[in-house]
Design a protein around this motif. Structure first.
Motif, PDB file in Angstrom:
ATOM      1  N   ILE A 242      49.424  37.898  28.191  1.00  0.00           N
ATOM      2  CA  ILE A 242      48.017  38.219  28.490  1.00  0.00           C
ATOM      3  C   ILE A 242      47.239  36.951  28.844  1.00  0.00           C
ATOM      4  CG2 ILE A 242      45.842  39.125  27.539  1.00  0.00           C
ATOM      5  CD1 ILE A 242      47.539  41.024  25.851  1.00  0.00           C
ATOM      6  N   ASP A 243      46.576  37.015  29.983  1.00  0.00           N
ATOM      7  CA  ASP A 243      45.812  35.868  30.463  1.00  0.00           C
ATOM      8  C   ASP A 243      44.390  36.330  30.795  1.00  0.00           C
ATOM      9  OD1 ASP A 243      45.244  33.335  31.321  1.00  0.00           O
ATOM     10  OD2 ASP A 243      47.098  33.123  32.448  1.00  0.00           O
ATOM     11  N   PHE A 244      43.532  35.378  31.233  1.00  0.00           N
ATOM     12  CA  PHE A 244      42.146  35.758  31.542  1.00  0.00           C
ATOM     13  C   PHE A 244      41.859  35.643  33.031  1.00  0.00           C
ATOM     14  CE2 PHE A 244      42.030  31.441  29.512  1.00  0.00           C
ATOM     15  CZ  PHE A 244      41.925  30.715  30.689  1.00  0.00           C
ATOM     16  N   LYS A 245      42.904  35.858  33.856  1.00  0.00           N
ATOM     17  CA  LYS A 245      42.692  35.637  35.289  1.00  0.00           C
ATOM     18  C   LYS A 245      42.297  36.913  36.036  1.00  0.00           C
ATOM     19  CE  LYS A 245      45.003  31.353  35.383  1.00  0.00           C
ATOM     20  NZ  LYS A 245      46.350  30.931  35.097  1.00  0.00           N
ATOM     21  N   GLY A 246      41.922  37.939  35.274  1.00  0.00           N
ATOM     22  CA  GLY A 246      41.388  39.143  35.901  1.00  0.00           C
ATOM     23  C   GLY A 246      42.383  40.278  36.061  1.00  0.00           C
ATOM     24  N   LEU A 247      43.647  40.054  35.613  1.00  0.00           N
ATOM     25  CA  LEU A 247      44.654  41.109  35.775  1.00  0.00           C
ATOM     26  C   LEU A 247      44.832  41.925  34.498  1.00  0.00           C
ATOM     27  CD1 LEU A 247      47.328  39.121  37.813  1.00  0.00           C
ATOM     28  CD2 LEU A 247      45.651  40.764  38.649  1.00  0.00           C
ATOM     29  N   HIS A 248      44.414  41.358  33.366  1.00  0.00           N
ATOM     30  CA  HIS A 248      44.526  42.085  32.095  1.00  0.00           C
ATOM     31  C   HIS A 248      43.116  42.486  31.682  1.00  0.00           C
ATOM     32  CE1 HIS A 248      48.077  39.360  32.205  1.00  0.00           C
ATOM     33  NE2 HIS A 248      48.676  40.520  31.948  1.00  0.00           N
ATOM     34  N   PHE A 249      42.833  43.776  31.802  1.00  0.00           N
ATOM     35  CA  PHE A 249      41.444  44.225  31.632  1.00  0.00           C
ATOM     36  C   PHE A 249      40.935  44.155  30.187  1.00  0.00           C
ATOM     37  CE2 PHE A 249      42.282  46.849  35.655  1.00  0.00           C
ATOM     38  CZ  PHE A 249      41.881  45.794  36.449  1.00  0.00           C
ATOM     39  N   GLN A 250      41.840  43.873  29.230  1.00  0.00           N
ATOM     40  CA  GLN A 250      41.362  43.700  27.845  1.00  0.00           C
ATOM     41  C   GLN A 250      40.865  42.272  27.595  1.00  0.00           C
ATOM     42  OE1 GLN A 250      44.462  43.674  28.970  1.00  0.00           O
ATOM     43  NE2 GLN A 250      45.955  43.771  27.312  1.00  0.00           N
ATOM     44  N   HIS A 251      40.992  41.410  28.635  1.00  0.00           N
ATOM     45  CA  HIS A 251      40.607  40.006  28.449  1.00  0.00           C
ATOM     46  C   HIS A 251      39.957  39.497  29.742  1.00  0.00           C
ATOM     47  CE1 HIS A 251      40.457  36.336  26.401  1.00  0.00           C
ATOM     48  NE2 HIS A 251      41.591  35.781  26.734  1.00  0.00           N
ATOM     49  N   ILE A 252      38.622  39.666  29.854  1.00  0.00           N
ATOM     50  CA  ILE A 252      37.965  39.381  31.143  1.00  0.00           C
ATOM     51  C   ILE A 252      36.751  38.437  31.013  1.00  0.00           C
ATOM     52  CG2 ILE A 252      38.742  41.402  32.463  1.00  0.00           C
ATOM     53  CD1 ILE A 252      36.024  42.733  31.581  1.00  0.00           C
ATOM     54  N   PRO A 253      36.933  37.259  30.383  1.00  0.00           N
ATOM     55  CA  PRO A 253      35.773  36.355  30.246  1.00  0.00           C
ATOM     56  C   PRO A 253      35.269  35.823  31.588  1.00  0.00           C
ATOM     57  CG  PRO A 253      37.805  35.232  29.607  1.00  0.00           C
ATOM     58  CD  PRO A 253      38.162  36.679  29.802  1.00  0.00           C
ATOM     59  N   PHE A 254      36.094  35.885  32.629  1.00  0.00           N
ATOM     60  CA  PHE A 254      35.671  35.429  33.956  1.00  0.00           C
ATOM     61  C   PHE A 254      35.438  36.616  34.892  1.00  0.00           C
ATOM     62  CE2 PHE A 254      37.840  31.671  32.290  1.00  0.00           C
ATOM     63  CZ  PHE A 254      37.001  30.648  32.686  1.00  0.00           C
ATOM     64  N   GLY A 255      35.380  37.812  34.342  1.00  0.00           N
ATOM     65  CA  GLY A 255      35.226  38.998  35.170  1.00  0.00           C
ATOM     66  C   GLY A 255      36.559  39.386  35.801  1.00  0.00           C
ATOM     67  N   SER A 256      36.473  40.225  36.813  1.00  0.00           N
ATOM     68  CA  SER A 256      37.689  40.712  37.463  1.00  0.00           C
ATOM     69  C   SER A 256      37.304  41.292  38.818  1.00  0.00           C
ATOM     70  CB  SER A 256      38.313  41.798  36.578  1.00  0.00           C
ATOM     71  OG  SER A 256      39.487  42.270  37.162  1.00  0.00           O
ATOM     72  N   GLY A 257      38.300  41.457  39.669  1.00  0.00           N
ATOM     73  CA  GLY A 257      38.016  42.066  40.970  1.00  0.00           C
ATOM     74  C   GLY A 257      37.488  41.068  41.973  1.00  0.00           C
ATOM     75  N   ARG A 258      36.883  41.593  43.053  1.00  0.00           N
ATOM     76  CA  ARG A 258      36.513  40.682  44.141  1.00  0.00           C
ATOM     77  C   ARG A 258      35.370  39.729  43.781  1.00  0.00           C
ATOM     78  NH1 ARG A 258      33.919  44.655  48.647  1.00  0.00           N
ATOM     79  NH2 ARG A 258      35.515  46.089  47.940  1.00  0.00           N
ATOM     80  N   ARG A 259      34.591  40.034  42.724  1.00  0.00           N
ATOM     81  CA  ARG A 259      33.528  39.106  42.309  1.00  0.00           C
ATOM     82  C   ARG A 259      33.937  38.253  41.112  1.00  0.00           C
ATOM     83  NH1 ARG A 259      28.861  40.105  45.337  1.00  0.00           N
ATOM     84  NH2 ARG A 259      28.418  37.972  44.673  1.00  0.00           N
ATOM     85  N   ILE A 260      35.229  38.177  40.831  1.00  0.00           N
ATOM     86  CA  ILE A 260      35.672  37.344  39.690  1.00  0.00           C
ATOM     87  C   ILE A 260      35.161  35.912  39.875  1.00  0.00           C
ATOM     88  CG2 ILE A 260      37.880  36.704  40.769  1.00  0.00           C
ATOM     89  CD1 ILE A 260      39.153  36.884  37.964  1.00  0.00           C
ATOM     90  N   CYS A 261      34.937  35.207  38.763  1.00  0.00           N
ATOM     91  CA  CYS A 261      34.390  33.849  38.839  1.00  0.00           C
ATOM     92  C   CYS A 261      35.250  32.964  39.753  1.00  0.00           C
ATOM     93  CB  CYS A 261      34.352  33.261  37.429  1.00  0.00           C
ATOM     94  SG  CYS A 261      33.950  31.510  37.411  1.00  0.00           S
ATOM     95  N   PRO A 262      34.656  32.408  40.813  1.00  0.00           N
ATOM     96  CA  PRO A 262      35.448  31.540  41.691  1.00  0.00           C
ATOM     97  C   PRO A 262      35.696  30.162  41.080  1.00  0.00           C
ATOM     98  CG  PRO A 262      33.186  31.699  42.475  1.00  0.00           C
ATOM     99  CD  PRO A 262      33.277  32.591  41.284  1.00  0.00           C
ATOM    100  N   GLY A 263      35.002  29.873  39.957  1.00  0.00           N
ATOM    101  CA  GLY A 263      35.162  28.557  39.326  1.00  0.00           C
ATOM    102  C   GLY A 263      36.219  28.559  38.235  1.00  0.00           C
TER     103      GLY A 263
END
Ligand code: HEM
Length: 320
Positions: A242-263
């Motif tokens: 499980i990571d926070f890169k937007g693919l695991h929806f239980q862990h989304i501190p940077f958001g997810s999808g096309r507006r995911i944090c670009p930083g």
């Protein structure tokens, strides 16, 4: 690191993290540090106030015919002032840069440059410093985790002074601590979305145009997805993909999808480098022998949630 050594034994690490992330983002976004100038300090205050205003309840957004209340309670005036002050700083800054640079094929107008700068500065500084504050808070509240992390970092780095990105490949426990802090205390707990069309989600009808808040904090502490969610336990990530890169929806501190944090890549590299350095080179304690479990964890109200009160810590430099 030198600034920490030169400071008095008790350090305001909240302030230190704020000026560090400001320096790094300013150098990336504007080409130089600004925090030490009067204008730079003012811009930081303006951005902070902007974040606070964003978190305010604006009745006019929900009930348009009541929007006159925003005039009476001063919300419109404050918003206008903050926008004008931010604009003035950026106008001067961009003019200064343009006067020094050769600009042949510039295909972006002034508003575009300002919007990009505001985006990067506004979204990148307080988030990063709030995250670093919370990581240190949790490490001080959990001395065994702090010790285990320092052992890992010190075993891998030995007496090395300059930590490189290659070194960071090997600090697995540090990466687990970072993932756990993002789960337990995400700096952006609420992620807004606007429904693009009428949808039905879990039995609820959501009309097109509705603003929906996705609660990353509540998801990160949902017992449906996490074992003992109220406990700070980095070990949960050691043998987990499980990571926070937007693919695991239980862990989304940077958001997810096309507006995911670009930083996300920028922030992760900065956070890993800062934490590896300060944990390698210093031991950390609370002033006056205070115990970690008594540490105040009151949150600041806003879109970006940092500590309400600054974190004061004693830094003891290590002998190499
Ligand atoms: C710990 C650090 C950070 C956290 C937790 C964080 C979190 C977030 C979140 C939750 C969003 C909204 C994503 C979504 O709607 O799905 C976002 C957007 C954004 N972030 Fe970050 N961020 C961090 C650092 C940074 C940094 C360092 C930068 C720039 C250098 C940055 C630039 C942006 C920008 C420009 C947006 C707006 C993107 C858009 O609306 O399309 N962030 N961030």
């Amino acid at each position: 690191m030198n600034k920490i050594k030169e400071s008095s034994p008790v350090i305001n690490v909240s302030l230190m993290f704020t000026s560090l992330s400001n320096d790094v983002i300013c150098r990336s976004a504007f080409g130089r540090k600004y925090i030490e100038t009067e204008a730079g300090k003012k811009f930081v205050r303006v951005i902070s106030e902007g974040q606070e205003l964003l978190a305010n309840f604006s009745i006019g957004e929900f009930i348009p015919w009541l929007s006159w209340i925003n005039i009476l309670n001063g919300l419109n005036y404050r918003t206008d002032t903050v926008l004008k002050q931010g604009d003035k700083f950026l106008d001067e800054l961009i003019q200064e840069r343009l006067s020094k640079t050769r600009h042949e094929r510039v295909s972006i107008d002034m508003d575009g440059i300002k919007a990009l700068n505001k985006d990067v500065f506004g979204a990148g500084t307080e988030t990063t410093s709030a995250f670093l504050e919370w990581t240190m808070t949790e490490l001080l509240r959990h001395p065994t985790i702090m010790k285990k992390l320092q052992s890992e970092v010190r075993e891998i780095l030995h007496d090395k002074q300059d930590i490189t990105f290659d070194d960071l490949e090997r600090v697995h426990y540090l990466k687990a601590v970072i993932k756990e802090t993002f789960r337990y205390q995400p700096p952006v707990p609420l992620i807004p979305r606007e429904a693009g069309r009428d949808v039905k989600i879990m039995g609820y009808d959501i009309a097109a145009g509705t603003i929906v808040m996705i609660n990353a904090l509540a998801i990160g502490r949902d017992p449906l997805f996490w074992d003992e969610p109220e406990n700070f336990k980095p070990e949960r990530f050691l043998n987990s993909s499980i990571d926070f890169k937007g693919l695991h929806f239980q862990h989304i501190p940077f958001g997810s999808g096309r507006r995911i944090c670009p930083g996300i890549g920028f922030a992760t590299a900065l956070i890993e480098l800062v934490l590896a350095n300060i944990l390698h080179k210093f031991d950390w304690e609370l002033p006056g022998g205070a115990k970690g479990e008594d540490l105040d964890t009151t949150e600041l109200r806003g879109l970006i949630v940092g500590r309400k009160n600054p974190l004061l810590v004693v830094a003891i430099p290590r002998d190499f």
